[in-house]
Write an enzyme that holds these catalytic residues in place. Structure first.
Site, mmCIF file in Angstrom:
data_model
loop_
_atom_site.group_PDB
_atom_site.id
_atom_site.type_symbol
_atom_site.label_atom_id
_atom_site.label_comp_id
_atom_site.label_asym_id
_atom_site.label_seq_id
_atom_site.Cartn_x
_atom_site.Cartn_y
_atom_site.Cartn_z
ATOM 1 N N PHE A 45 0.902 -1.636 -0.009
ATOM 2 C CA PHE A 45 0.071 -0.570 0.161
ATOM 3 C C PHE A 45 0.617 1.188 0.256
ATOM 4 C CE2 PHE A 45 -2.625 2.713 3.306
ATOM 5 C CZ PHE A 45 -2.790 3.696 2.839
ATOM 6 N N ASP B 205 10.505 -6.642 -3.440
ATOM 7 C CA ASP B 205 9.084 -7.381 -2.807
ATOM 8 C C ASP B 205 9.161 -8.073 -2.896
ATOM 9 O OD1 ASP B 205 6.564 -5.410 -2.266
ATOM 10 O OD2 ASP B 205 6.894 -7.538 -1.766
ATOM 11 N N ILE C 138 13.288 -9.083 1.849
ATOM 12 C CA ILE C 138 14.136 -9.093 3.045
ATOM 13 C C ILE C 138 15.376 -9.891 3.857
ATOM 14 C CG2 ILE C 138 13.214 -7.024 2.509
ATOM 15 C CD1 ILE C 138 11.977 -7.326 5.980
ATOM 16 N N THR D 226 10.049 -11.075 9.939
ATOM 17 C CA THR D 226 10.099 -10.347 9.436
ATOM 18 C C THR D 226 10.439 -8.589 9.106
ATOM 19 O OG1 THR D 226 8.389 -11.592 7.345
ATOM 20 C CG2 THR D 226 8.700 -8.963 7.032
ATOM 21 N N THR E 182 5.645 2.872 13.309
ATOM 22 C CA THR E 182 4.045 3.324 13.242
ATOM 23 C C THR E 182 4.026 3.927 14.267
ATOM 24 O OG1 THR E 182 2.298 1.907 13.598
ATOM 25 C CG2 THR E 182 4.356 1.067 13.860
ATOM 26 N N ASP E 183 2.971 4.918 14.781
ATOM 27 C CA ASP E 183 2.812 5.497 15.693
ATOM 28 C C ASP E 183 2.131 4.196 16.859
ATOM 29 O OD1 ASP E 183 0.385 4.495 15.145
ATOM 30 O OD2 ASP E 183 -0.454 7.018 15.481
ATOM 31 N N GLU E 184 1.861 2.978 16.823
ATOM 32 C CA GLU E 184 1.791 2.072 16.975
ATOM 33 C C GLU E 184 2.940 1.232 18.551
ATOM 34 O OE1 GLU E 184 -1.285 -1.101 16.181
ATOM 35 O OE2 GLU E 184 -1.402 -0.214 13.761
ATOM 36 N N TYR F 166 2.370 -7.564 16.534
ATOM 37 C CA TYR F 166 2.526 -6.359 15.270
ATOM 38 C C TYR F 166 3.762 -4.821 16.155
ATOM 39 C CZ TYR F 166 2.462 -2.195 12.349
ATOM 40 O OH TYR F 166 2.866 -0.765 11.008
ATOM 41 N N LYS G 130 7.514 -3.973 15.543
ATOM 42 C CA LYS G 130 8.324 -2.764 14.568
ATOM 43 C C LYS G 130 9.124 -2.237 16.104
ATOM 44 C CE LYS G 130 6.684 -1.193 11.201
ATOM 45 N NZ LYS G 130 7.540 -1.229 10.008
ATOM 46 N N ASN H 35 -14.424 4.902 15.020
ATOM 47 C CA ASN H 35 -13.843 3.709 14.516
ATOM 48 C C ASN H 35 -15.102 4.574 13.672
ATOM 49 O OD1 ASN H 35 -11.407 2.808 14.116
ATOM 50 N ND2 ASN H 35 -11.980 1.276 15.404
ATOM 51 N N ARG I 195 -11.666 -6.457 19.071
ATOM 52 C CA ARG I 195 -10.248 -7.806 18.825
ATOM 53 C C ARG I 195 -9.223 -7.447 20.043
ATOM 54 N NH1 ARG I 195 -6.189 -3.177 15.645
ATOM 55 N NH2 ARG I 195 -7.351 -4.629 13.654
ATOM 56 N N GLY J 113 -5.935 -7.240 23.219
ATOM 57 C CA GLY J 113 -5.735 -5.447 23.333
ATOM 58 C C GLY J 113 -5.822 -4.816 23.008
ATOM 59 N N HIS J 114 -6.940 -4.776 22.172
ATOM 60 C CA HIS J 114 -6.798 -3.552 21.343
ATOM 61 C C HIS J 114 -6.859 -1.821 21.898
ATOM 62 C CE1 HIS J 114 -10.448 -2.058 18.178
ATOM 63 N NE2 HIS J 114 -9.870 -1.456 17.711
#
Ligand code: NAD
Ligand code: TYD
Length: 365
Positions: free
Chosen positions: A37, A59, A86, A126, A151-153, A179, A183, A278, A302, A304-305
């Site tokens: 994306f 990729d 990668i 990955t 990411t801000d996550e 995830y 990161k 959302n 989800r 642990g949302h």
């Protein structure tokens, strides 16, 4: 002599033709994850803005990578696509040997939180080990800049009742999902390679993106596709969770600024002060498509949302003059228009292997 013309050309970056020769200082950029994306949007942005740069997309074409996305640039002489993973050290080193990149922008990652809850392993492999391989290649062959797309996550989440709080670059790392943990691990490794080996790195931590070529497992494209097919719109929990949405082109412009003018060793937060629940997002999509809100279905939350993400972009604004240019009201219209005009792109995706994922994720939820 013992050196071929092309060897010399590469060695000194001098290119010959029959009339004349010139020193070429065109910039070579390897973009990993460029069939996904944000990476594909970045490739388009760069080829368009810098017609003399060479962009090499590396990729692995996982479920999230789509070669048809890159079709508009496949014939561009300044573009090269290489299918490789990668994590594959040999393949990555070979590519560095061939191209001698000046800049690497690492987008390649497993990117979907729900999949990381289902199976964390590939995220660690990955997102962490792949990042290590890319940076080892940069050390071995030399590089002007390694940029890590994060990411801000990595900052975890903020409470809904404290709208005064925002993530700054100093906010402690505090992850929730496999995830975001993968990161964050990669980010720490990137900073370690800077401190220990002097690798010239930068990191950007962006909020939620939306726009063309967004894979239909993510909130906005999933809701657009389902609404168009008059299917239920599955909102997790109460739908009160807040995300800070940024049009993908604005993210690409920020990375462009950071790789050219950002300070080595620094982290830059990217976000546009565009917080929405959302539920509000899904309602806007219904309205834009003329579909009834009765399609909205509340499903199990989800695990642990994260409640709220919100970026303070002061640093990138003050240092690099970046500001988001696309208002959400315009960006969402452009995005919906794109999905209407490019049905084949996403219909192909949701008719294939993706159906199994959808069944696993949403049936009996
Ligand atoms: P995406 O899932 O759409 O694309 C990921 C791309 O990486 C795909 O083309 C895939 O084939 C490729 N890839 C995956 N594993 C690979 C491997 N082992 N080797 C080579 N290529 C591989 O993801 P996206 O939404 O475009 O995100 C790109 C980057 O931006 C990610 O690093 C993500 O963490 C980060 N990010 C995304 C968002 C967002 O809102 N989407 C926000 C902030 C940061
Ligand atoms: P997503 O697009 O997966 O991005 P992220 O989790 O990285 O922020 O999800 C955005 C928000 O939308 C998140 O709070 C989870 C929620 N969501 C739903 O309510 N239903 C869905 O079907 C999906 C995919 C997401």
């Amino acid at each position: 002599g013992c050196f071929s013309q092309s060897f010399l050309a590469k060695r000194y970056k001098i290119y010959y033709n029959t009339q004349t020769y010139f020193k070429e200082d065109r910039i070579m950029i390897i973009v990993t994850g460029g069939a996904g994306f944000i990476g594909s949007n970045f490739v388009f942005h760069m080829l368009n803005k810098y017609p003399d740069y060479r962009m090499i997309c590396l990729d692995a074409l996982t479920y999230a990578g789509n070669l048809s996305t890159l079709e508009p640039v496949m014939d561009n002489p300044n573009f090269r696509f290489v299918k490789a993973d990668i994590r594959d050290r040999e393949a990555v080193y070979k590519l560095f040997e061939e191209e001698k990149p000046d800049i690497v922008v690492n987008f390649a990652a497993e990117s979907h939180v729900d999949r990381s809850i289902e199976n964390p392993s590939i995220f660690l492999e990955t997102n962490i080990l792949g990042t290590q391989v890319m940076m080892d290649a940069c050390r071995k062959y030399g590089i002007k800049r390694y940029h890590q797309v994060s990411t801000d996550e990595v900052y975890g989440d903020l409470p809904l009742d404290r709208p005064d709080l925002f993530f700054t670059e100093e906010t402690p790392i505090h992850t929730s999902s496999p995830y975001s943990a993968s990161k964050a691990s990669a980010d720490l490794l990137v900073l370690a390679y800077h401190r220990t080996f002097g690798l010239p790195v930068t990191i950007s931590r962006c909020s939620n993106n939306y726009g063309p070529y967004h894979f239909p497992e993510k909130l906005i494209p999933l809701m657009i596709a389902n609404a168009l097919n008059d299917k239920p719109l599955p909102v997790y929990g109460t739908g009160e969770n807040v995300r800070d949405w940024l049009y993908v082109e604005d993210h690409c412009k920020a990375i462009d600024l950071i790789i050219h003018n950002g300070r080595v060793g620094e982290v830059y937060n990217i976000g546009g002060h565009n917080e929405m629940t959302n539920l509000d997002i899904v309602k806007i999509i219904c309205k834009e498509l003329g579909k009834p809100e009765s399609l909205i279905t509340f499903v199990a939350d989800r695990k642990g949302h994260d409640m709220r993400y919100a970026i303070d972009p002061t640093k990138i604004h003050n240092e690099l003059g970046w500001l988001p240019e696309t208002k959400f009201a315009d960006g969402i219209k452009k995005t919906i228009k794109w999905y209407l005009e490019n049905k084949e792109w996403w219909e192909t995706i949701i008719s294939g292997e993706y159906q199994n994922y959808y069944e696993r994720m949403y049936s009996n939820r």
